[in-house]
Design an enzyme around this catalytic site. Structure first.
Site, PDB file in Angstrom:
ATOM      1  N   TYR A  78       0.957  -1.670  -0.091  1.00  0.00           N
ATOM      2  CA  TYR A  78       0.160  -0.003  -0.065  1.00  0.00           C
ATOM      3  C   TYR A  78       0.882   1.498   0.262  1.00  0.00           C
ATOM      4  CZ  TYR A  78      -1.044  -0.803   5.076  1.00  0.00           C
ATOM      5  OH  TYR A  78       0.303  -0.427   6.510  1.00  0.00           O
ATOM      6  N   GLU A  79       0.480   1.981  -0.461  1.00  0.00           N
ATOM      7  CA  GLU A  79       0.449   3.691  -0.689  1.00  0.00           C
ATOM      8  C   GLU A  79       1.509   3.999  -1.954  1.00  0.00           C
ATOM      9  OE1 GLU A  79      -0.207   6.229   1.079  1.00  0.00           O
ATOM     10  OE2 GLU A  79      -1.568   4.847   3.268  1.00  0.00           O
TER      11      GLU A  79
END
Lengths: 595, 595
Positions: free
Chosen positions: A440-441
């Site tokens: 994620y990110e």
């Protein structure tokens, strides 16, 4: 059940000895964070994280966040109360702007506290963590009126915030966003669409949730240039700050995930929800990137924090578990077998993780200090340099620290043998939870592309040139003071030489075929990570040598781990250089259909 | 849901082109396995594994094996029926001794089928897999009467078998076993104690379960020299083969595990259960090692099989998922974005896994052929050489192939981005399931110790000397036939040179301090694995070059992957050599309490 003890001594070493926060008392907020204040705060925070938050980690894994039939989400037993304490203790508002009720203390200190939260309970820590990201985006990009309306309650933690980017058809490629925003003529917009994978999108710990939503205003340009950012509160907020009616946003479902079960990963449905534009139309990506860049540092921290807590438990197990005799002679003659920590290969896993975690912590706090400097340094040149470093190191910290953090958690599980595979021991959870941090990110592959595609090229290469020159200067300044340090400096400079060669290779080959940069990107990033950690280990060695005479065994142990790093970790640099230089041809030759 | 397609073409290439099974028709059973028979069998088996077994994989993960209040265990929906088909198709009895109803076909062929089972459904495959291990121990060590009594029904699969080694206080260190055996004067023993982590210890798929149990006869010597092996059937077996009363063995509970939920991992309670001694008193470890060594090859196979199926699904996802444009120009102009397989860093993960899986498959089948040879070769010298190779390569195959297989499954999950973390896509299961393969049948650290501590030293170094000489000879024989192959041979010899140097370093340093061997062991094993795969890739390159003219794109693709291996994988050897040579001092210096 696993336990967690905050590594306060190591944090003190970094904040006081290595980074020397006390030398920055000219920066706003730093004078309030003197040595005694920091120490007392770390101590109190450490206790709370050990006694309150860590014991809830397995509860969160077992119960998970649950969506009720009415669309509300119940967090695991104990989370709500712990969140209340977390806010009351001021853990979330440490570095936030005093104008909106924050404590205005150094980001560097806030990172130490964030590390504790993430290590003790990653799924929990994401609730305030994501909220802080939304806070920063509003702080950076919203109007004064919006800031006055939303930030004070987000600072206190009474309200939380979210980031709504992903849709089923778009993750990395936000230009494909379909969620639409229809102007209502009164300055508001009606937001409609579906967002997925929204962490903390719905829960029962806060009175209101302030969603930041990327959407496309009707008639906006195609792709990334037509994306705007909106505030969409769960409950409408009156001018007096009172909560009004429920907005048209709801949680349509939760994902069943490999880990971080305690965090609600929501499908969010926007059905003509009222939204308020943040900043200008079609300029939504800018604010989102502010939030995302700082969030990426936080994700990197999740990587090494998971390795830290897993390693602590692995070391305790290795001291306790009796199995076989040391090959160099019986070590515990009064026991039926020796503790497994006498076996070198068990040590290897513990020392690999230790050398990584301590270097990673140093790099993260070092970056956090540059985050402080980038905002607070009085001198424009200093602010720019810190900004450069943040930009350059963010993808390295996000990806290298999560790749290696995941390895550290896995190695720690391995120390447990079969028990590591049984859920009751809790090691599996560390491995499962941290796995998301590689994704994620922005996946770690995207970080690598960001590094080679954007950060190296920005400002004619100024970012990396400044950073490389700083390492050279540091090495020149510190050569000749100690034989061990000299040897380490030599190894650091050799690895930095390989990184320079890799950078030059990219310069020479990426223009001809940019796939060469893509093919090299992950190895280049790892090589960069090794050099960055090497620089940290060199600085830590210097400080440990200076304090060695104090008799505090902490410094002796630091030097042992430094030796391990320079003997066994930095040697990994050369293979990454060799891979960087293989280029794209090998990688892309196979037909897609042949896989 | 993930799918699985057996890699039949690659299996054929190995069995026919590289290993040339047709040249071994002088060995018993090999004449029955001509090319057409093998091809037809692979085809049929591939279909069954794709259509029947693979779809049950996620069912097994979600439902798990469940223990009922009466101590019985229910396997996941569909497992029982699939097991019946598995047995009817003869998949389990392929290479078993015809004297007890087996088909007597080459082990090499059986491995191809086992690979399919493991890739399609690891948790399922463990039921017949463990049973085959018990079969082999009985076949090798039990009396004729015992063999006649138990093997035919175990061959047909009507009964299954288990291995009972671990107890709460002992895993690796079997000398600590406490389960006791009391002679009854009639040739039988009463077995009492608790065993844990017993795979397939109780289930509903077979009429009887034949437990092999390590226990200590009252008054036996301490430690490993006092361990005996017993047959303990779940139901007593009459002389006519009929099932009698229930024996005093029961499942006391199931473990909650990270993965392989469909396999019942049992706590087994022995409460004065009737047991029958296998072989001599106090010589139980010998038979157990026979079983364990062959089981370890099977575990190594689990490693690359998981990577194979995960990679297949990752490649399909990467062809399908549209996200961002290729940096070298739009590739799918009719679509809103390009499929992610155009991005080099996605390719990197797929190619890394592919180069590993294909090399690992070759090494495993090569070892399987030596297993055949070790039993069936008419010449004693050939049998001995094959035995040497099996002994030497077993720890390498078990540990290197599971370490890298786990990485391959993890990289394949990474290709999916956020979807990889959501359970519904099934990638998490591959990662969670294969994680146990690094632990059971001796942790990978134990394999590394077995390699440096036993296998290198055995027979004055004969095992490795023979193997290294074979590589040298092959390289000498094949040099000068093709430029690409020459370049690869050079790289293989360079890596082998490093392995030789590492071996010499161990010879020079392990005697002085055996912890040097322990400290070097895992890196030594990885270096060995790289060289072994390099040898396989050199052999595969040679065959692919010879068949390239056929126009079959398979050979062209094989050569592309070979180039990838020699460009980007074999280069990892040098860092392992550097780590081998760091020795124990760095590793052991920290006080145990300082961790």
């Amino acid at each position: 059940m696993p336990v967690y003890e905050a590594p306060i001594r190591d944090m003190q070493f970094l904040l006081h000895d290595v980074l020397k926060l006390q030398n920055y008392s000219n920066l706003p907020g730093f004078a309030d964070a003197d040595k005694d204040t920091i120490d007392a705060f770390l101590e109190e925070s450490g206790k709370w994280h050990r006694d309150v938050l860590a014991p809830l980690n397995r509860v969160g894994d077992l119960e998970g966040a649950r969506r009720n039939d009415d669309g509300s989400v119940t967090t695991p037993t104990g989370f709500k109360d712990a969140y209340k304490q977390f806010c009351e203790n001021g853990f979330g508002s440490l570095a936030m702007d005093p104008e909106y009720g924050g404590q205005g203390l150094p980001v560097t200190l806030a990172y130490a506290i964030n590390e504790m939260s993430s290590a003790a309970n990653q799924a929990f820590a994401m609730y305030p963590g994501l909220s802080a990201g939304a806070w920063r985006a509003i702080h950076a990009a919203a109007s004064d009126e919006q800031k006055q309306k939303y930030l004070p309650k987000m600072t206190s933690g009474e309200w939380t915030g979210t980031m709504n980017l992903t849709e089923p058809q778009c993750g990395t490629d936000l230009g494909l966003i379909r969620t639409k925003a229809v102007p209502q003529g009164d300055g508001t917009y009606k937001i409609s669409g579906q967002k997925i994978w929204i962490s903390a999108g719905e829960h029962d710990m806060a009175d209101n949730i302030i969603h930041l939503v990327l959407a496309r205003i009707e008639g906006a340009p195609e792709g990334i240039k037509g994306i705007s950012l909106f505030i969409v509160p769960k409950f409408m907020v009156g001018d007096d700050g009172s909560l009004g009616e429920r907005n048209g946003v709801s949680c349509g479902g939760l994902e069943e995930k490999m880990g971080i079960h305690g965090n609600a990963t929501c499908v969010m449905n926007y059905d003509e929800a009222t939204g308020f534009l943040v900043g200008e139309e079609n300029k939504g990506m800018r604010a989102m990137f502010i939030m995302m860049n700082e969030a990426r540092l936080g994700v990197g921290m999740q990587g090494y924090a998971a390795a830290e807590v897993a390693m602590q438990n692995a070391a305790a197990f290795a001291r306790d578990r009796l199995q076989s005799r040391s090959v160099t002679g019986v070590k515990a003659p009064d026991k039926p077998a020796d503790p497994i920590i006498v076996h070198p290969d068990v040590r290897r896993m513990l020392m690999d993780t230790r050398a990584f975690v301590e270097g990673a912590r140093a790099l993260t706090y070092w970056a956090a200090l540059h985050e402080d400097m980038s905002h607070k340094a009085p001198d424009e040149a200093d602010r720019q340099k810190s900004n450069d470093y943040m930009a350059l190191l963010t993808p390295v910290i996000k990806a290298y620290l999560t790749d290696k953090g995941s390895k550290g958690a896995n190695d720690s599980l391995q120390v447990f043998g079969g028990s590591g595979y049984c859920e009751e021991w809790g090691m599996s959870q560390f491995v499962r939870d941290v796995r998301i941090a590689l994704i994620y990110e922005g996946t770690n592959g995207i970080q690598a592309l960001d590094l080679v595609g954007r950060k190296l090229m920005a400002e004619g290469g100024r970012y990396w040139q400044t950073f490389f020159a700083e390492i050279d200067q540091w090495c020149a300044d510190n050569k000749g003071t100690n034989d061990d340090l000299d040897a380490y400096i030599e190894k650091l400079l050799a690895a930095k030489g390989e990184l320079t060669e890799a950078t030059q290779w990219l310069g020479a080959n990426a223009m001809a075929n940019f796939d060469n940069a893509g093919a090299a990107s992950t190895d280049y990033l790892h090589l960069f990570g090794i050099v960055a950690l090497g620089y940290m280990w060199a600085m830590m060695t210097k400080e440990a040598l200076e304090h060695e005479g104090s008799g505090d065994p902490f410094y002796k142990n630091k030097l042992i781990t430094a030796k391990y790093f320079f003997d066994r970790v930095i040697v990994e640099s050369s293979v990454h250089l060799a891979k960087v230089k293989t280029g794209t041809s090998t990688m892309m030759e196979l037909d897609a259909e042949a896989f």
